[in-house]
Design a protein around this motif. Structure first.
Motif, PDB file in Angstrom:
ATOM      1  N   TYR A 109      21.168   8.013  32.905  1.00  0.00           N
ATOM      2  CA  TYR A 109      20.572   8.752  34.007  1.00  0.00           C
ATOM      3  C   TYR A 109      21.314   8.564  35.075  1.00  0.00           C
ATOM      4  O   TYR A 109      20.869   9.027  36.554  1.00  0.00           O
ATOM      5  CB  TYR A 109      18.783   8.008  33.959  1.00  0.00           C
ATOM      6  N   LEU A 110      22.533   8.120  35.472  1.00  0.00           N
ATOM      7  CA  LEU A 110      23.516   7.821  36.482  1.00  0.00           C
ATOM      8  C   LEU A 110      23.919   8.716  36.705  1.00  0.00           C
ATOM      9  O   LEU A 110      25.021   9.320  35.677  1.00  0.00           O
ATOM     10  CB  LEU A 110      24.308   6.380  36.397  1.00  0.00           C
ATOM     11  N   LEU A 111      24.046   9.423  37.866  1.00  0.00           N
ATOM     12  CA  LEU A 111      25.342  10.616  37.968  1.00  0.00           C
ATOM     13  C   LEU A 111      26.969   9.948  38.855  1.00  0.00           C
ATOM     14  O   LEU A 111      26.493   9.292  40.319  1.00  0.00           O
ATOM     15  CB  LEU A 111      24.708  11.583  38.331  1.00  0.00           C
ATOM     16  N   ARG A 112      27.368   9.312  38.952  1.00  0.00           N
ATOM     17  CA  ARG A 112      28.853   8.389  39.030  1.00  0.00           C
ATOM     18  C   ARG A 112      29.973   9.855  40.486  1.00  0.00           C
ATOM     19  O   ARG A 112      28.853  10.579  40.086  1.00  0.00           O
ATOM     20  CB  ARG A 112      29.812   8.346  38.657  1.00  0.00           C
ATOM     21  N   ARG A 113      28.810   9.256  42.187  1.00  0.00           N
ATOM     22  CA  ARG A 113      29.775  10.355  42.716  1.00  0.00           C
ATOM     23  C   ARG A 113      30.954   9.776  42.838  1.00  0.00           C
ATOM     24  O   ARG A 113      31.585   8.841  42.527  1.00  0.00           O
ATOM     25  CB  ARG A 113      28.818   9.729  44.411  1.00  0.00           C
ATOM     26  N   PRO A 114      32.167  10.219  44.175  1.00  0.00           N
ATOM     27  CA  PRO A 114      33.443   9.850  43.628  1.00  0.00           C
ATOM     28  C   PRO A 114      33.236   8.368  44.057  1.00  0.00           C
ATOM     29  O   PRO A 114      34.455   8.054  43.226  1.00  0.00           O
ATOM     30  CB  PRO A 114      33.090  10.514  45.228  1.00  0.00           C
ATOM     31  N   LEU A 115      33.055   7.416  44.901  1.00  0.00           N
ATOM     32  CA  LEU A 115      33.146   6.074  44.954  1.00  0.00           C
ATOM     33  C   LEU A 115      33.580   5.250  43.672  1.00  0.00           C
ATOM     34  O   LEU A 115      34.356   5.000  43.194  1.00  0.00           O
ATOM     35  CB  LEU A 115      32.722   6.132  46.040  1.00  0.00           C
ATOM     36  N   LEU A 116      32.027   5.988  42.748  1.00  0.00           N
ATOM     37  CA  LEU A 116      31.364   5.040  41.751  1.00  0.00           C
ATOM     38  C   LEU A 116      32.869   5.360  40.493  1.00  0.00           C
ATOM     39  O   LEU A 116      33.587   4.386  40.513  1.00  0.00           O
ATOM     40  CB  LEU A 116      29.985   5.501  41.103  1.00  0.00           C
ATOM     41  N   GLU A 117      32.991   6.749  40.719  1.00  0.00           N
ATOM     42  CA  GLU A 117      34.165   7.380  39.677  1.00  0.00           C
ATOM     43  C   GLU A 117      35.246   6.552  39.397  1.00  0.00           C
ATOM     44  O   GLU A 117      35.950   6.318  38.795  1.00  0.00           O
ATOM     45  CB  GLU A 117      33.722   8.865  40.374  1.00  0.00           C
ATOM     46  N   ALA A 118      35.809   6.273  41.350  1.00  0.00           N
ATOM     47  CA  ALA A 118      36.799   5.706  41.966  1.00  0.00           C
ATOM     48  C   ALA A 118      37.001   4.151  40.811  1.00  0.00           C
ATOM     49  O   ALA A 118      38.221   3.706  40.332  1.00  0.00           O
ATOM     50  CB  ALA A 118      37.365   5.834  43.079  1.00  0.00           C
ATOM     51  N   ILE A 119      36.167   3.641  41.368  1.00  0.00           N
ATOM     52  CA  ILE A 119      36.187   1.948  40.919  1.00  0.00           C
ATOM     53  C   ILE A 119      35.998   1.850  39.310  1.00  0.00           C
ATOM     54  O   ILE A 119      36.457   1.590  39.089  1.00  0.00           O
ATOM     55  CB  ILE A 119      34.883   1.710  41.932  1.00  0.00           C
ATOM     56  N   SER A 120      35.135   2.866  38.691  1.00  0.00           N
ATOM     57  CA  SER A 120      35.381   2.349  37.331  1.00  0.00           C
ATOM     58  C   SER A 120      36.288   3.571  36.112  1.00  0.00           C
ATOM     59  O   SER A 120      36.221   2.661  35.167  1.00  0.00           O
ATOM     60  CB  SER A 120      34.085   3.116  36.508  1.00  0.00           C
ATOM     61  N   GLN A 121      37.473   3.327  36.903  1.00  0.00           N
ATOM     62  CA  GLN A 121      38.293   4.090  36.348  1.00  0.00           C
ATOM     63  C   GLN A 121      39.419   3.250  35.760  1.00  0.00           C
ATOM     64  O   GLN A 121      38.972   1.907  36.466  1.00  0.00           O
ATOM     65  CB  GLN A 121      39.433   5.085  36.912  1.00  0.00           C
ATOM     66  N   GLU A 122      39.957   3.205  33.560  1.00  0.00           N
ATOM     67  CA  GLU A 122      40.294   1.945  33.338  1.00  0.00           C
ATOM     68  C   GLU A 122      41.849   2.051  34.218  1.00  0.00           C
ATOM     69  O   GLU A 122      42.192   1.021  34.239  1.00  0.00           O
ATOM     70  CB  GLU A 122      40.462   2.698  32.546  1.00  0.00           C
ATOM     71  N   ARG A 123      42.904   3.622  34.755  1.00  0.00           N
ATOM     72  CA  ARG A 123      43.304   3.318  34.964  1.00  0.00           C
ATOM     73  C   ARG A 123      43.762   3.484  37.247  1.00  0.00           C
ATOM     74  O   ARG A 123      42.650   4.549  37.094  1.00  0.00           O
ATOM     75  CB  ARG A 123      44.482   4.443  34.606  1.00  0.00           C
TER      76      ARG A 123
END
Lengths: 360, 312
Positions: B109-123
């Motif tokens: 149910y989580l919508l990732r916005r840019p900051l969380l998206e950037a932190i969650s990347q493998e690369r």
């Protein structure tokens, strides 16, 4: 490398103590890490790296570059060598201008770069006056005026939304949260609304000779403004422009205390247009649509009126409004006929005497 | 990656970086610190981030700042319609209130916005925080926490910590003074307008078909324009737009008529155009003579009401 490290530590101290750079332990660590990881074989690159680490504002770049050249040998190829080993520097706290190392006294001369500034410095007519003091008498009235102005000024609403009982926008996050208390049934809608804007103030005081007799009330207002809110900046201008916010905040109201070191920004020639232009260009970041600008001046400019007009238009465009306080506006039958006043009139929110500031 | 390699890769993607710029990017990658890029609009701050992502062959994640931007728009948001639907569907399945709460506040149910998206990347991606000066101070303070730790805590789920630290580029046009705290946490690079030679190089890199003489004329004219007290001083973006317009219009030289026809590419404020017109004598030497213009300017002579008009 050990010599270079010592020089770097010394360099950090000079940047911080003599030139106000925000150089802390972390910064020094970053600088050493950069030298260690990326090498010191190319002087230009070492300078670019240290500049990126030590500088935080564009106006620091020139000072940094000159100081770097003073500290490190200028051979373009090979490892930069410190020009001097770490040595005991004169005690800056007790230093007089004479016993300080003149290599590190940068930037002072840059303030006096124009012919007008030089003329004013040496002219018996336009020379700088004694440093001004904030008069104690009448200060309570000025303070009350500032308080009323801060309370009454409304610049509309901000864009950010905050929780509010009667807001116009729905707050889904809080609504869903609240619905969990009632088994997922939405019984109460939570709301949000944009809060009122928190205004900033910039006060620009014309401190030329023609305005000196009105400088007391202007300084009282500026002092009260800077002490009452952190969202205020004060500038004085005459032959040149100077920010006096920190000096005013630090000045305890007491008879005989004066703003020292204000130099050519006080009691010199009248260059309203050139100074407002310098403000609009160099302190643009002080302006936004939350900022209310107060200019205290009689508008008697001897410079180019097109400069004055263009600078005022620029300031008006970038701010919430300009209140121009002309001390002569309180005189009966006052009409703004001075060339400077006519040039700026279309861009002002209000032209007023001190007493009208709270109605602006 | 060394500064020379970065410069080369930037050039392959049409971005001409001088040595100071390449060195600062190299430092940013070596120290894993955010880089604050300041400078006037249209000078290549945003472009440098996308070119860096291309050079590193990684993803560019962009957070465009604006007045009113808040933490939930930058970090994460819950998918409220989906949550409400789930609550409705599970009304009678016998699950307790706390179970239903745990279900709707979970990752699906989580919508990732840019900051969380950037932190969650493998690369490690390139995270561009664009025009930070447009956001307010409260957002800036919030950003300090994220840039300091590179971790984000969601109370209902837990803490997300960056697997790989993103390369963070923060840009500002200096419309507002940024806090000292933010400045201290970043490396700093002040981008300025390119020199004449650099601008010619940029025009040739981005528009390989451009006539050499036209490129030089444009660069020289831009150099003149940037020295004037305009309200909106044209940047590199404007000179590229202008050059592209002239190439598309098949013009191989800058003339008075061409300037008049294409001025909208360069000057975006009417007062600036009027100011430029008042300086005609100063900029005329930078233009070619229009081949279609009459040999001599014809000025009608006033007839003073006598009914005869002569020209000379």
């Amino acid at each position: 490398m050990a010599d270079l490290t010592s020089a770097l530590v010394d360099f950090c101290m000079v940047l911080r103590e003599d030139h106000g750079f925000a150089v802390g332990r972390d910064t020094a660590y970053d600088a050493l890490a950069a030298l260690e990881r990326l090498g010191t074989d190319n002087r230009a690159r070492m300078r670019a790296r240290l500049r990126a680490i030590y500088c935080t504002r564009p106006e620091q770049i020139e000072i940094f570059d000159r100081l770097f050249d003073a500290y490190f040998d200028s051979g373009s190829v090979g490892a930069p060598q410190p020009k001097r080993a770490r040595q005991k520097r004169p005690d800056d706290r007790g230093a007089t201008p004479e016993n300080r190392d003149s290599r590190f006294q940068l930037g002072e001369e840059s303030a006096a770069d124009s012919w007008m500034a030089l003329r004013a410095r040496y002219s018996p007519v336009e020379g700088a006056s004694a440093p001004p003091a904030v008069p104690v008498e009448g200060y309570a009235d000025a303070d009350a005026l500032v308080r009323r102005m801060i309370e009454r000024l409304r610049l509309g609403r901000a864009r950010r939304l905050r929780a509010a009982a009667r807001g116009a926008r729905l707050d889904l996050r809080r609504t869903v949260r609240a619905s969990l208390q009632t088994g997922g049934e939405i019984l109460a809608l939570k709301r949000r609304e944009p809060p009122l804007r928190n205004p900033r103030f910039v006060i620009l005081i014309d401190a030329s000779r023609s305005m000196i007799e009105h400088a007391g009330p202007a300084l009282q207002i500026a002092h009260a403004l800077c002490r009452r809110t952190r969202r205020a900046s004060a500038f004085a201008f005459s032959t040149s422009l100077r920010e006096i916010t920190h000096e005013l905040r630090a000045l305890r109201l007491q008879e005989g205390r004066s703003l020292d070191g204000i130099g050519e920004a006080w009691g010199g020639g009248t260059r309203i247009g050139a100074n407002l232009k310098a403000f609009a260009r160099n302190f643009r970041s002080k302006l936004d649509d939350h900022t209310y600008v107060i200019v205290v001046s009689d508008g008697l400019d001897v410079g180019d009126l097109s400069d004055l007009q263009r600078a005022t238009r620029e300031i008006a465009r970038r701010s919430a409004g300009i209140a121009w306080v002309n001390p002569h506006a309180a005189e009966p039958g006052f009409t703004p006929t001075a060339g400077g006043m006519l040039a700026v009139l279309p861009y002002l929110t209000s032209l007023t005497a001190w007493s009208g500031l709270t109605d602006a | 990656m060394t500064a020379d390699e970065l410069r080369e890769r930037f050039a392959q993607h049409g971005y001409i970086a001088d040595d100071d710029v390449a060195t600062t990017f190299e430092l940013m990658l070596a120290l894993e610190k955010p880089l604050l890029l300041e400078g006037p609009a249209g000078i290549g701050k945003t472009a440098s981030a996308s070119v860096l992502a291309a050079a590193l062959d990684t993803r560019l994640i962009r957070l465009q700042c604006y007045e009113g931007l808040d933490a939930s728009s930058a970090l994460y948001e819950w998918n409220y319609p989906k949550q409400l639907l789930h609550l409705r569907l599970t009304e009678s399945d016998g699950s307790s209130a706390s179970q239903r709460e745990a279900q709707i506040f979970s990752e699906p149910y989580l919508l990732r916005r840019p900051l969380l998206e950037a932190i969650s990347q493998e690369r490690a991606p390139v995270l561009l925080i664009d025009e930070i000066d447009r956001a307010d101070e409260a957002f800036e303070a919030f950003l300090l926490e994220v840039l300091g730790e590179f971790q984000i805590t969601i109370p209902e789920i837990g803490t997300f910590r960056a697997k790989q630290r993103p390369a963070v580029i923060v840009t500002s046009n200096r419309t507002r003074d940024l806090s000292d705290a933010l400045r201290r946490r970043c490396l700093y690079l002040n981008l300025t307008y390119p020199s004449y030679e650099r601008e010619v190089e940029i025009l040739r890199a981005r528009l390989p078909d451009i006539d050499e003489r036209l490129a030089r004329q444009i660069a020289r004219f831009m150099e003149f324009l940037r020295a004037q007290p305009f309200e909106k001083v044209p940047g590199t973006a404007e000179s590229l737009d202008w050059a592209l317009a002239l190439v598309r219009l098949h013009r191989d030289a800058l003339t008075e008529a061409t300037l008049e026809a294409t001025r909208g590419c360069v000057l975006k404020v009417q007062e600036d155009w009027e100011l430029l017109r008042s300086m005609r004598a100063r900029y005329a030497p930078l233009l070619d003579r229009d081949p279609n213009a009459p040999a001599e300017r014809v000025i009608p002579e006033p007839d003073y009401g006598l009914g005869t008009v002569t020209t000379h």
